[in-house]
Scaffold this motif. Sequence first.
Motif, PDB file in Angstrom:
ATOM      1  N   SER A  87      15.636  16.671  21.152  1.00 17.95           N
ATOM      2  CA  SER A  87      16.854  16.046  19.997  1.00 17.95           C
ATOM      3  C   SER A  87      17.866  16.548  19.523  1.00 17.95           C
ATOM      4  O   SER A  87      17.344  17.026  19.187  1.00 17.95           O
ATOM      5  CB  SER A  87      16.361  14.511  19.131  1.00 17.95           C
ATOM      6  OG  SER A  87      15.959  13.999  19.898  1.00 17.95           O
ATOM      7  N   THR A  88      18.974  16.390  18.764  1.00 19.78           N
ATOM      8  CA  THR A  88      19.932  17.461  17.485  1.00 19.78           C
ATOM      9  C   THR A  88      20.317  16.891  16.708  1.00 19.78           C
ATOM     10  O   THR A  88      20.746  15.244  16.638  1.00 19.78           O
ATOM     11  CB  THR A  88      20.307  18.543  18.774  1.00 19.78           C
ATOM     12  OG1 THR A  88      20.531  19.062  19.972  1.00 19.78           O
ATOM     13  CG2 THR A  88      21.742  19.013  17.902  1.00 19.78           C
ATOM     14  N   LEU A  89      19.696  16.942  15.898  1.00 18.13           N
ATOM     15  CA  LEU A  89      20.062  16.006  14.551  1.00 18.13           C
ATOM     16  C   LEU A  89      21.476  17.189  13.556  1.00 18.13           C
ATOM     17  O   LEU A  89      20.986  18.179  13.281  1.00 18.13           O
ATOM     18  CB  LEU A  89      19.224  16.163  13.501  1.00 18.13           C
ATOM     19  CG  LEU A  89      19.297  15.653  12.306  1.00 18.13           C
ATOM     20  CD1 LEU A  89      19.410  13.855  12.757  1.00 18.13           C
ATOM     21  CD2 LEU A  89      18.004  15.648  11.154  1.00 18.13           C
ATOM     22  N   ALA A  90      22.349  16.695  13.618  1.00 17.67           N
ATOM     23  CA  ALA A  90      23.820  17.037  12.734  1.00 17.67           C
ATOM     24  C   ALA A  90      23.766  16.297  11.564  1.00 17.67           C
ATOM     25  O   ALA A  90      24.029  15.139  11.515  1.00 17.67           O
ATOM     26  CB  ALA A  90      25.346  17.016  13.550  1.00 17.67           C
ATOM     27  N   TYR A  91      23.743  16.995  11.037  1.00 17.51           N
ATOM     28  CA  TYR A  91      24.203  17.144   9.467  1.00 17.51           C
ATOM     29  C   TYR A  91      25.498  17.375   8.559  1.00 17.51           C
ATOM     30  O   TYR A  91      25.751  18.755   9.002  1.00 17.51           O
ATOM     31  CB  TYR A  91      23.375  16.718   7.929  1.00 17.51           C
ATOM     32  CG  TYR A  91      22.439  18.207   8.530  1.00 17.51           C
ATOM     33  CD1 TYR A  91      22.772  18.746   7.124  1.00 17.51           C
ATOM     34  CD2 TYR A  91      21.751  18.691   8.827  1.00 17.51           C
ATOM     35  CE1 TYR A  91      22.863  20.477   7.157  1.00 17.51           C
ATOM     36  CE2 TYR A  91      21.541  19.682   8.874  1.00 17.51           C
ATOM     37  CZ  TYR A  91      21.975  20.733   7.859  1.00 17.51           C
ATOM     38  OH  TYR A  91      21.117  22.245   8.054  1.00 17.51           O
ATOM     39  N   GLU A 140      28.985  21.644   9.371  1.00 18.72           N
ATOM     40  CA  GLU A 140      27.568  20.571  10.376  1.00 18.72           C
ATOM     41  C   GLU A 140      26.535  22.102  10.662  1.00 18.72           C
ATOM     42  O   GLU A 140      26.624  23.093  11.161  1.00 18.72           O
ATOM     43  CB  GLU A 140      28.659  20.341  11.578  1.00 18.72           C
ATOM     44  CG  GLU A 140      27.656  19.045  12.445  1.00 18.72           C
ATOM     45  CD  GLU A 140      27.452  19.101  13.505  1.00 18.72           C
ATOM     46  OE1 GLU A 140      28.214  17.746  13.707  1.00 18.72           O
ATOM     47  OE2 GLU A 140      28.385  19.711  14.220  1.00 18.72           O
ATOM     48  N   GLY A 141      25.771  20.989   9.979  1.00 13.43           N
ATOM     49  CA  GLY A 141      24.027  21.919  10.158  1.00 13.43           C
ATOM     50  C   GLY A 141      23.635  21.119  10.837  1.00 13.43           C
ATOM     51  O   GLY A 141      23.442  19.510  11.249  1.00 13.43           O
ATOM     52  N   ASN A 184      20.165  26.411  15.474  1.00  5.99           N
ATOM     53  CA  ASN A 184      19.582  25.792  14.401  1.00  5.99           C
ATOM     54  C   ASN A 184      20.077  26.770  13.070  1.00  5.99           C
ATOM     55  O   ASN A 184      19.652  27.137  11.814  1.00  5.99           O
ATOM     56  CB  ASN A 184      18.494  25.991  13.156  1.00  5.99           C
ATOM     57  CG  ASN A 184      17.740  25.174  14.556  1.00  5.99           C
ATOM     58  OD1 ASN A 184      18.379  24.182  15.041  1.00  5.99           O
ATOM     59  ND2 ASN A 184      16.404  25.835  14.712  1.00  5.99           N
ATOM     60  N   VAL A 185      22.025  26.300  13.453  1.00  6.81           N
ATOM     61  CA  VAL A 185      22.628  27.305  11.884  1.00  6.81           C
ATOM     62  C   VAL A 185      24.229  25.990  11.323  1.00  6.81           C
ATOM     63  O   VAL A 185      23.897  25.085  12.117  1.00  6.81           O
ATOM     64  CB  VAL A 185      23.899  28.222  12.493  1.00  6.81           C
ATOM     65  CG1 VAL A 185      23.082  29.402  13.344  1.00  6.81           C
ATOM     66  CG2 VAL A 185      24.671  27.817  14.046  1.00  6.81           C
ATOM     67  N   ALA A 186      24.824  26.624  10.373  1.00  3.62           N
ATOM     68  CA  ALA A 186      26.225  25.679   9.484  1.00  3.62           C
ATOM     69  C   ALA A 186      26.905  25.757  10.725  1.00  3.62           C
ATOM     70  O   ALA A 186      27.220  27.351  10.363  1.00  3.62           O
ATOM     71  CB  ALA A 186      25.869  26.047   8.209  1.00  3.62           C
ATOM     72  N   LEU A 187      27.640  25.353  11.335  1.00  5.30           N
ATOM     73  CA  LEU A 187      29.205  25.676  11.907  1.00  5.30           C
ATOM     74  C   LEU A 187      30.086  25.075  10.377  1.00  5.30           C
ATOM     75  O   LEU A 187      30.018  23.932  10.190  1.00  5.30           O
ATOM     76  CB  LEU A 187      29.373  24.559  13.287  1.00  5.30           C
ATOM     77  CG  LEU A 187      28.690  25.634  13.915  1.00  5.30           C
ATOM     78  CD1 LEU A 187      28.590  24.798  15.413  1.00  5.30           C
ATOM     79  CD2 LEU A 187      27.542  26.428  13.959  1.00  5.30           C
ATOM     80  N   LEU A 188      31.122  26.652  10.151  1.00  4.29           N
ATOM     81  CA  LEU A 188      32.118  25.609   8.663  1.00  4.29           C
ATOM     82  C   LEU A 188      33.287  25.695  10.136  1.00  4.29           C
ATOM     83  O   LEU A 188      33.782  25.841  11.476  1.00  4.29           O
ATOM     84  CB  LEU A 188      32.819  26.648   8.309  1.00  4.29           C
ATOM     85  CG  LEU A 188      33.989  26.332   7.868  1.00  4.29           C
ATOM     86  CD1 LEU A 188      32.753  25.792   6.218  1.00  4.29           C
ATOM     87  CD2 LEU A 188      34.132  28.052   6.839  1.00  4.29           C
ATOM     88  N   ASP A 189      33.794  24.361   9.718  1.00  6.00           N
ATOM     89  CA  ASP A 189      34.933  23.369  10.780  1.00  6.00           C
ATOM     90  C   ASP A 189      35.084  23.473  11.560  1.00  6.00           C
ATOM     91  O   ASP A 189      36.451  23.928  12.486  1.00  6.00           O
ATOM     92  CB  ASP A 189      36.326  23.862   9.477  1.00  6.00           C
ATOM     93  CG  ASP A 189      36.230  24.352   8.478  1.00  6.00           C
ATOM     94  OD1 ASP A 189      36.302  23.450   7.784  1.00  6.00           O
ATOM     95  OD2 ASP A 189      37.079  25.061   7.389  1.00  6.00           O
ATOM     96  N   GLY A 190      33.489  22.969  12.500  1.00  6.43           N
ATOM     97  CA  GLY A 190      33.505  23.470  13.651  1.00  6.43           C
ATOM     98  C   GLY A 190      33.948  24.877  14.782  1.00  6.43           C
ATOM     99  O   GLY A 190      33.504  25.027  15.848  1.00  6.43           O
ATOM    100  N   ARG A 191      34.223  25.761  14.003  1.00  9.43           N
ATOM    101  CA  ARG A 191      34.212  27.100  14.512  1.00  9.43           C
ATOM    102  C   ARG A 191      33.370  28.262  15.171  1.00  9.43           C
ATOM    103  O   ARG A 191      31.639  28.071  13.998  1.00  9.43           O
ATOM    104  CB  ARG A 191      35.690  27.547  13.677  1.00  9.43           C
ATOM    105  CG  ARG A 191      36.808  27.260  13.092  1.00  9.43           C
ATOM    106  CD  ARG A 191      37.412  28.190  12.371  1.00  9.43           C
ATOM    107  NE  ARG A 191      36.901  28.962  11.432  1.00  9.43           N
ATOM    108  CZ  ARG A 191      37.191  28.721  10.470  1.00  9.43           C
ATOM    109  NH1 ARG A 191      38.235  28.090  10.019  1.00  9.43           N
ATOM    110  NH2 ARG A 191      36.494  29.359   9.252  1.00  9.43           N
TER     111      ARG A 191
END
Length: 218
Positions: A175-179, A106-107, A35-42
């Motif tokens: 289910s995985t929710l992505a924002y 993307e979180g 449950n993290v935030a990914l910067l620019d898909g990296r």
Amino acid sequence: MLAADGVRWIVEAGGSESLETGPARHYLVSARAHNVALLDGREPAAGPAWNAGSVRLDGAAAHRIETRLHGPDVAHARLFLLLDDLDGIAVIDRFRGPASAALAFEGLLHLAPEAIVALSGPRRALAQQGARRLNLVPWIAEGRAAGLTLVNGRNEHPGALQGFVAGPRGLVPASTLAYAVAGRGTVCGGMLIATDLAVEERLTRLLAGEAFGAFLAG
């Protein structure tokens, strides 16, 4: 992770990495299984993280963790707004880079396999277990909303696994929710997680208040 009134809602996908092999293991040890935030898909890199302070609010507390996990030119902070009764929480990420740099993150939130999850609008999702419900609402401070998606059991090729959690006999669809949030220079936003509409409104008022705004800007 989050549980409310004895109901498990937000979970970690990992748990049996030592028993998994191949694509399943690669997924469970990746950032996309958390449950993290990914910067620019990296993938985040190794780096320092520290407690940057806390503040008391009206019936709530906010905490900020700062990191350098996304490169030397990007400052990252994750903030948690917790209601004292634990009926609601907001998780906010802020990324600051060069003023003209395009940034997008993307979180991810992994819901428990037993939860039924649906998008109930372009900016809202709803999870349900029996008579219990959970509101999931994106919140933007800087930048623009760049999408809200729901994935369950995606596995069309080995590198695309998403929407699974580890079970005692292998991966279990969940289910995985992505924002997503996008902008330039600074992007900041996250997710409100509330057990009902009244709790959601309390979180919204606190996020809009001067005290939290000053803490977020620090």
